[in-house]
Design a protein around this motif. Structure first.
Motif, mmCIF file in Angstrom:
data_model
loop_
_atom_site.group_PDB
_atom_site.id
_atom_site.type_symbol
_atom_site.label_atom_id
_atom_site.label_comp_id
_atom_site.label_asym_id
_atom_site.label_seq_id
_atom_site.Cartn_x
_atom_site.Cartn_y
_atom_site.Cartn_z
ATOM 1 N N SER A 120 -0.230 -14.975 -46.921
ATOM 2 C CA SER A 120 -1.624 -14.754 -46.919
ATOM 3 C C SER A 120 -2.488 -15.930 -46.715
ATOM 4 N N TYR A 121 -2.101 -17.131 -47.240
ATOM 5 C CA TYR A 121 -2.819 -18.276 -47.065
ATOM 6 C C TYR A 121 -2.701 -18.756 -45.552
ATOM 7 N N ALA A 122 -1.515 -18.517 -45.099
ATOM 8 C CA ALA A 122 -1.229 -18.856 -43.624
ATOM 9 C C ALA A 122 -2.239 -18.148 -42.841
ATOM 10 N N TRP A 123 -2.563 -17.074 -43.108
ATOM 11 C CA TRP A 123 -3.327 -16.265 -42.137
ATOM 12 C C TRP A 123 -4.937 -16.804 -42.414
ATOM 13 N N ILE A 124 -5.159 -17.279 -43.653
ATOM 14 C CA ILE A 124 -6.388 -17.794 -43.723
ATOM 15 C C ILE A 124 -6.512 -19.075 -43.182
ATOM 16 N N VAL A 125 -5.548 -20.042 -42.936
ATOM 17 C CA VAL A 125 -5.533 -20.943 -42.037
ATOM 18 C C VAL A 125 -5.664 -20.749 -40.648
ATOM 19 N N ILE A 126 -5.312 -19.784 -40.115
ATOM 20 C CA ILE A 126 -5.185 -19.227 -38.825
ATOM 21 C C ILE A 126 -6.625 -18.656 -38.329
ATOM 22 N N LEU A 127 -7.023 -18.153 -39.322
ATOM 23 C CA LEU A 127 -8.383 -17.071 -38.934
ATOM 24 C C LEU A 127 -9.461 -17.613 -39.496
ATOM 25 N N ARG A 181 -13.043 -20.440 -39.963
ATOM 26 C CA ARG A 181 -13.920 -20.882 -39.104
ATOM 27 C C ARG A 181 -13.541 -21.988 -38.172
ATOM 28 N N ARG A 182 -12.713 -23.027 -38.843
ATOM 29 C CA ARG A 182 -12.251 -23.920 -38.013
ATOM 30 C C ARG A 182 -10.578 -23.729 -37.834
ATOM 31 N N GLY A 183 -10.204 -22.601 -37.689
ATOM 32 C CA GLY A 183 -8.687 -22.501 -38.011
ATOM 33 C C GLY A 183 -8.370 -22.529 -36.317
ATOM 34 N N LEU A 184 -7.050 -22.010 -36.196
ATOM 35 C CA LEU A 184 -6.176 -22.191 -34.911
ATOM 36 C C LEU A 184 -6.901 -21.266 -33.829
ATOM 37 N N VAL A 185 -7.493 -20.077 -34.141
ATOM 38 C CA VAL A 185 -7.790 -19.062 -33.120
ATOM 39 C C VAL A 185 -9.384 -19.704 -32.814
ATOM 40 N N ASN A 186 -10.116 -19.941 -33.452
ATOM 41 C CA ASN A 186 -11.589 -20.373 -33.348
ATOM 42 C C ASN A 186 -11.414 -21.767 -32.720
ATOM 43 N N ILE A 202 -11.941 -14.323 -40.627
ATOM 44 C CA ILE A 202 -11.592 -14.073 -41.938
ATOM 45 C C ILE A 202 -12.429 -13.309 -42.845
ATOM 46 N N TYR A 203 -11.934 -12.888 -43.809
ATOM 47 C CA TYR A 203 -12.699 -12.040 -44.837
ATOM 48 C C TYR A 203 -13.300 -10.743 -44.161
ATOM 49 N N THR A 204 -12.402 -10.379 -43.504
ATOM 50 C CA THR A 204 -12.962 -8.968 -42.882
ATOM 51 C C THR A 204 -12.001 -7.937 -42.933
ATOM 52 N N GLN A 205 -12.522 -6.674 -42.710
ATOM 53 C CA GLN A 205 -11.258 -5.635 -42.546
ATOM 54 C C GLN A 205 -10.293 -5.756 -41.620
ATOM 55 N N SER A 206 -10.564 -6.302 -40.297
ATOM 56 C CA SER A 206 -9.809 -6.581 -39.142
ATOM 57 C C SER A 206 -8.611 -7.483 -39.720
ATOM 58 N N ALA A 207 -9.183 -8.583 -40.537
ATOM 59 C CA ALA A 207 -8.232 -9.616 -40.878
ATOM 60 C C ALA A 207 -7.107 -9.084 -41.697
ATOM 61 N N VAL A 208 -7.732 -8.267 -42.672
ATOM 62 C CA VAL A 208 -6.834 -7.493 -43.710
ATOM 63 C C VAL A 208 -5.465 -6.629 -42.852
ATOM 64 N N ALA A 256 -14.646 -19.543 -24.435
ATOM 65 C CA ALA A 256 -14.782 -18.316 -24.354
ATOM 66 C C ALA A 256 -15.800 -18.093 -25.446
ATOM 67 N N VAL A 257 -16.097 -18.870 -26.537
ATOM 68 C CA VAL A 257 -17.250 -18.472 -27.440
ATOM 69 C C VAL A 257 -18.082 -20.032 -27.560
ATOM 70 N N GLY A 258 -19.350 -19.752 -28.169
ATOM 71 C CA GLY A 258 -20.221 -21.008 -28.219
ATOM 72 C C GLY A 258 -20.090 -21.482 -29.705
ATOM 73 N N GLU A 259 -19.838 -20.644 -30.639
ATOM 74 C CA GLU A 259 -19.819 -20.751 -32.131
ATOM 75 C C GLU A 259 -18.431 -20.143 -32.754
ATOM 76 N N PRO A 260 -18.002 -20.634 -33.646
ATOM 77 C CA PRO A 260 -16.936 -20.057 -34.458
ATOM 78 C C PRO A 260 -17.123 -18.502 -34.812
ATOM 79 N N LEU A 261 -16.346 -17.807 -34.558
ATOM 80 C CA LEU A 261 -16.369 -16.302 -35.031
ATOM 81 C C LEU A 261 -15.948 -16.048 -36.382
ATOM 82 N N LYS A 262 -16.448 -15.235 -37.013
ATOM 83 C CA LYS A 262 -15.888 -14.684 -38.584
ATOM 84 C C LYS A 262 -14.852 -13.804 -38.421
#
Length: 302
Positions: free
Chosen positions: A134-141, A143-148, A164-170, A156-162
């Motif tokens: 679970s903490y690994a996914w927090i690191v990945i997702l 705001r300053r994670g690997l995906v963003n 983590i802490y969403t239903q999609s992340a779950v 592709a984006v101008g600012e970090p996307l939200k």
């Protein structure tokens, strides 16, 4: 000495029967009860007693009646959490099936050495603590994670996307954790399919897609059924991953029950929530079995 001799004679009578097929029918009733007693004691004290106590508290705490169940039904928030839990469990089951079936098929068709390597990769999540995953996914997702960072680096984006802490992340994190429970039953079912069936179909002019739809998919349905049931039931009771990766908008029943027992100390209402979740789980499993029981293999598995 007499006691030891009688015990020795008894063991001489019992041990030869263990090696014969169907020897369990020849065990004395007393010996059979002794052999299965540890299992029943473990099941009783580890599962039946806690569940029965929690069920009793739902009716007797704080006072006898159906107040806890009326509270659950009269509060829209709790019903919404129940519906969200079932919905997320179904989405995770479907996602795991879509991602897991090709992996299971590849594992069953590639060479044994490569299959063992893929199997190790599949089992790797099971060898890792749920908290670490679970903490690994927090690191990945985050705001300053690997995906963003990747999306920002590609422009592709101008600012970090939200993320983590969403239903999609779950859903993503739960699918990753439960994927082995979908892959392994399907892999076992595909391995049991004789390769001669596919060879015969191709010799008769069937294409790859036709062989998959008419032979491979129907014969692997028992594994699909077992994987879907395990994934769905485990997803209904997930606690750690939704609590860490999800936010207030992704509250699930397991997290809600945990809050009632650890924060508010309302064991009666926690028992009511647990009972409702258990009944919903059993109802869905029964419906799932009845819908798919037309397949001979599925009826045996479920």
């Amino acid at each position: 000495m007499t006691a030891f001799k009688s015990l020795y004679r008894s063991m001489r009578r019992v041990l030869p029967s263990i090696t014969r097929a169907g020897s369990w029918r020849q065990y004395p009733i007393g010996l059979s009860l002794i052999l299965i007693a540890p299992l029943f004691l473990l099941l009783g004290f580890g599962f039946v007693y806690p569940v029965a106590q929690l069920l009793g508290q739902s009716f007797f705490a704080p006072e006898f009646g159906l107040g806890n169940y009326r509270r659950l039904l009269e509060t829209p928030l709790y019903l919404k959490v129940l519906v969200r839990t079932v919905t997320i469990a179904a989405i995770v089951m479907i996602a795991a099936l879509i991602l897991g079936y090709p992996v299971a098929l590849a594992m069953a068709r590639i060479r044994r050495k490569l299959s063992g390597l893929v199997m190790a990769c599949v089992l790797l999540p099971l060898w890792t603590s749920a908290l670490v995953r679970s903490y690994a996914w927090i690191v990945i997702l985050q705001r300053r994670g690997l995906v963003n960072d990747l999306l920002l680096g590609l422009g592709a984006v101008g600012e970090p996307l939200k993320l983590i802490y969403t239903q999609s992340a779950v859903i993503v994190a739960m699918t990753h954790v439960l994927l082995p429970f979908m892959i392994l039953p399907i892999f076992g079912a595909i391995r049991m399919i004789p390769p001669e069936l596919e060879q015969a179909a191709r010799n008769l002019g069937a294409g790859q897609l036709s062989v998959f739809i008419k032979i491979l998919l129907p014969l692997s349905l028992p594994g699909i059924s077992a994987g879907c049931l395990m994934t769905f039931i485990l997803a209904l009771g997930f606690y750690v991953t939704p609590a860490l990766v999800g936010g207030p908008g992704s509250l699930l029943m397991a997290t809600l029950i945990g809050q009632q027992t650890t924060e508010t100390l309302d064991w009666g209402f926690a028992g009511a929530l647990s009972t409702v979740l258990l009944c919903v789980t059993l109802l869905i499993v029964v419906c799932f079995r009845n819908v798919l029981s037309n397949n001979r293999g599925i009826s045996n598995v479920a």
